[in-house]
Write an enzyme that holds these catalytic residues in place. Sequence first.
Site, PDB file in Angstrom:
ATOM      1  N   ASP A   1      28.578 -39.920 -27.533  1.00  0.00           N
ATOM      2  CA  ASP A   1      27.606 -39.339 -26.850  1.00  0.00           C
ATOM      3  C   ASP A   1      26.704 -39.114 -27.366  1.00  0.00           C
ATOM      4  O   ASP A   1      26.595 -39.955 -28.695  1.00  0.00           O
ATOM      5  CB  ASP A   1      28.463 -37.868 -26.692  1.00  0.00           C
ATOM      6  CG  ASP A   1      27.303 -37.323 -25.942  1.00  0.00           C
ATOM      7  OD1 ASP A   1      27.156 -36.983 -25.387  1.00  0.00           O
ATOM      8  OD2 ASP A   1      27.806 -36.511 -26.037  1.00  0.00           O
TER       9      ASP A   1
ATOM     10  N   GLU B   1      20.768 -41.187 -26.632  1.00  0.00           N
ATOM     11  CA  GLU B   1      19.883 -41.875 -26.048  1.00  0.00           C
ATOM     12  C   GLU B   1      18.791 -42.174 -26.746  1.00  0.00           C
ATOM     13  O   GLU B   1      18.415 -43.293 -27.042  1.00  0.00           O
ATOM     14  CB  GLU B   1      19.155 -40.751 -25.484  1.00  0.00           C
ATOM     15  CG  GLU B   1      19.936 -40.611 -24.083  1.00  0.00           C
ATOM     16  CD  GLU B   1      21.291 -39.600 -24.411  1.00  0.00           C
ATOM     17  OE1 GLU B   1      21.415 -38.692 -25.295  1.00  0.00           O
ATOM     18  OE2 GLU B   1      22.684 -39.675 -23.434  1.00  0.00           O
TER      19      GLU B   1
ATOM     20  N   ASP C   1      25.273 -36.063 -18.400  1.00  0.00           N
ATOM     21  CA  ASP C   1      26.354 -34.477 -18.007  1.00  0.00           C
ATOM     22  C   ASP C   1      25.815 -34.171 -16.635  1.00  0.00           C
ATOM     23  O   ASP C   1      24.794 -34.726 -15.956  1.00  0.00           O
ATOM     24  CB  ASP C   1      25.478 -33.601 -18.618  1.00  0.00           C
ATOM     25  CG  ASP C   1      25.799 -33.528 -19.926  1.00  0.00           C
ATOM     26  OD1 ASP C   1      27.188 -33.746 -20.004  1.00  0.00           O
ATOM     27  OD2 ASP C   1      25.390 -33.166 -20.298  1.00  0.00           O
TER      28      ASP C   1
HETATM   29  O1  MIG Z   1      24.889 -31.148 -26.143  1.00  0.00           O
HETATM   30  O2  MIG Z   1      30.430 -33.000 -26.402  1.00  0.00           O
HETATM   31  O3  MIG Z   1      27.714 -35.772 -22.276  1.00  0.00           O
HETATM   32  O4  MIG Z   1      30.504 -34.801 -22.385  1.00  0.00           O
HETATM   33  O5  MIG Z   1      30.622 -32.475 -23.407  1.00  0.00           O
HETATM   34  C1  MIG Z   1      25.813 -31.792 -25.408  1.00  0.00           C
HETATM   35  C2  MIG Z   1      29.433 -31.783 -25.913  1.00  0.00           C
HETATM   36  C3  MIG Z   1      26.936 -32.802 -26.216  1.00  0.00           C
HETATM   37  C4  MIG Z   1      26.909 -33.913 -24.420  1.00  0.00           C
HETATM   38  C5  MIG Z   1      28.387 -34.556 -23.342  1.00  0.00           C
HETATM   39  C6  MIG Z   1      29.258 -34.191 -23.037  1.00  0.00           C
HETATM   40  C7  MIG Z   1      29.872 -33.479 -23.960  1.00  0.00           C
HETATM   41  C8  MIG Z   1      29.301 -32.335 -24.781  1.00  0.00           C
HETATM   42  N1  MIG Z   1      27.842 -33.529 -24.988  1.00  0.00           N
END
Ligand code: MIG
Length: 736
Positions: free
Chosen positions: A386, A389, A464
Site C-alpha cells: 500500500d 505511489e 480507496d
Molecule cells: O492512509 O492501511 O488504500 O486499503 O486500509 C490510508 C490503511 C492507508 C490506504 C489503503 C487502504 C488501507 C489504509 N491505507
Amino acid sequence: MAEPQFTHVGKVKSVEKAGQSVDFICEHGRVRVAVLSDAIVRVRATKEKEFGPDFSYAVAKTKWPKTPVRFQADQITTKRLRITVTKSPLRIEFATATGTVLNRDVALEWDGEKSRSQRTLAHDEKFFGCGEKTSPLNKRGSTTTFWNTDDPNHTYATEAIYVSIPLLISTRPGAHYGIFWDNTHRTRFNLGQTPDEKHYILESDAGEIDYYFFAGDSIREVVRGYTELTGRMWMPPKWALGQQQCRWSYMSADELMDVAKNYRKRKIPCDVMYCDIDYMDGYRVFTWNPKTFPKPREMIAQLRKMGFRLVTIIDPGVKNDDGYVVCREGKEKGMFLENPAGGWFTGNVWPGECVFPDFTNPRVRQWWGPWQKGLTDIGVAGIWNDMNEPAVWNHPGGTMPDDIVHDYDGHRSTHARAHNVYGFNMARASHEGLRALQPNVRPFVITRAAYAGIQRYSMVWTGDNQSLWEQLAVSIPECLNLSLSGVPFCGPDVGGFGRNTTGELLARWTQAGAFFPFFRNHSALGTRAQEPWTFGKEIENVCREAITLRYRLLPYFYNLFHEATHNAAPIMRPLFWEFPDDPHGYAVDDQFLLGPAILVAPVIKPGATQRAVYLPAGADWYEFDTKRKHAGGQYVTAKAPLDTIPLFVRAGSILPTTKPIQHTGEKVSEIILEVYPGAKTTGYLYEDDGASFDYERGRYSLTNFTLAAGKLRVDKKKTGYRAGAKRFRAVVAGRE
Ligand code: MIG
C-alpha cells in the site's frame, strides 16, 4: 504561464539504415523507426544527436526474431503494416498492408524538456485502455494524467489516480491499433479535447519520445501484442480467487479470528483474511504488535486449519528509528533515498517520520525481499503493498519532491522520472523476494500503485473508493480498462472503503464483486462494520448466495485465469471483446462479460428492482436463473429484486462448476457441467495443482466438452495433472 513553444523535429536531412530499423536525422533531432514484428513497431525520437541509453521497466521482451521488412524510399513494409515517412517535415503514417490508414503523427516535438506527439483523430475513433481510470469506458474526449496519486475522493473527472499505464487502444470499424507511450515522467493524454477535435495529443514532462505502435485485426490482437512486449501474469494461487475479507483494521488476533469464525459458522465461503496496518508494532514494517497479536504463528495455523490464508500489509515507509533493525541496517547499507543536499530523505506516513527504500535500485530490492522471511516463515501467504505511489503526507503534492535522486537501475534519475515506477518496483521486490524464499510457491502480491508491466509481479486493487453507488458503477469501466491494459487480475474494495455503507449497497456490491477477478470486502477506519452479516439476516442471505455462486463457478473462473496467463484475454471483458461487430456494445459500461460465456448486469442504483440489460448481437442468451432464452441484439428488462443479480449465459456454452464449497481447499471430485445449448455447444476445463509452478512444466490438464446430438463428449486434450476431477455430470438448460 507562457504559451508552450513546441519545436517540431523538422525536415529529414539524411537517413541511416541498420538491421530492422531506420534512423531519420532531422533538423531538430533524430527519429528511429524499428520493426519488432509484422505488427509491432517502435518509434524513438530525441532532440539530441544520439539516443540516450535504452532502458524500460515496462518492457519484458527485448529480443525479437528477425521479421521480413522491405525498406523503400519513403516506405517501410511488413506483412501487416505499411509505414510511410514524409520527409519535409518528418511525419509517420501507419497503414495496414492493404492501405487502410490507421493513424498518422502530425508532429513529434519538444518544448524545453517536454516532449509530445500530436496525432490524427478519426471521427469514428474510440479509445480504450489507459489502465486504471475512473472515467467512462470510452476515453474519447477526455484528458487524463499519468502520475501515481492517492486520491480517495476521485470522480469521473479525476485526472490522476494510483496506477499509470500509458497505453492507448484505438478502434473504429475495420481499423484497430494501440500506442504504448513508454515514459515514466508525468504524462498527459488529451484524447480529442482539441479545438478541431481532429487531433489527439500524447505528452510527457520530459524524456525522449519512445512509443510502440501495435496494429491488429482486432482489439484482442492489440492487447496480445502489448502483453507480448510487457509480459503476462502468472497463475495466482487458487485461494486468491476466493472471497477475501479485510478491514482497516482488525485490531487484535481475537477480533480477526472472530470474523473468520463467523464466516464458517454462518456458512459464507471465504478464503482470505487480511491484517491491515494495526497488526504492526508502531507501524514498523515486518514486526507484530506484541500485545494485540502476541502469537501470530499460532493464529495463522489456526486460520489454516479453518481453511483461511492470511495476507499482511507492508508499506514502503520505514520508521526513522535507529533502535529498529530495518531502519538501522538500511541506513548502514545505504538503502534509503537521500536529499539532494545530503542526509536521508524523510517524510511522514503512518509510523511518523520515515525513511524510504529506493526500490528502483536492484541492490535495495534484493535487500528488501528477504525481510519477508519473518512473515512467510510463520505462514503469511501474501503481501499487500500500500502507499507506494508513494504517498508522503508532509510534502507538497502528497509525495516525494521531484528532485530526490533514485538509482533507476543504474540510470540515475530524479523522482520526477522515478515516481511512476516506485510502486512497480516495490511490488517487484515483494514478488521476487517471495519467489526466492519459496521458489515453487506462486506469490500473491497486491499493490495499489503500478506502472505498465505490473502484471509480471502483482495484481492491482483499485485503492480507496467510497461507499457510494457511483463508485460501484465506476468500478466496472475502471476494471475493464485495467483488464485491457494487461492487468486482468483486479478489483475494487467491495462495499466501498470510505464512508458508511448501507445494507442494500453492500448486497448489490457483493453481487457485482462476486464476478470481478479480485473479490475483497474492505472498509476504512472509523466506518461501520460491513462484513456480510452486519446488516441482519436478509442482507446476510443475499451476500451468502452471491459468494456461494462465485465458489460454484470457480472452475470456470480458473479457466479464465489460465487464459489470461496464456494469451492475455481479460477475465472480465467489455462486450466488444467478444462481439466486436455489434456497434452498441462499445458504449455499455454498466455490464460486462465474465469470460466468453457469462453476461453480468449488476444492479447499481439504490431501490432498483429491475434493470435494462443489453444482450449483445451475435448470440442467443439464457437467463441464468430461469433458463429462459432471448435473442441477442436487444435490451431486455431483467427482474432484479434484492436477492437477484441479472445474469445471462451465452447459448452454446458449457460452464464447469462445482457443488458449493466453503473455501478452495475443499476437495472437489465432481465437475457439474452446466450446458446451455446453441448451434455449437462447447466448453473446457483447465486444472493444475493451484499452488506451484509445475504447470509451467506441463503438469496441467485440459479437458474439452462438446454437446452433439444431445450427447456430451468429453475429450482429454492434456493430462499432465493427475489429481484432477474424476467425474463429470451434465445439466442441460437446468435439467439433469
Ligand atoms: O492512509 O492501511 O488504500 O486499503 O486500509 C490510508 C490503511 C492507508 C490506504 C489503503 C487502504 C488501507 C489504509 N491505507
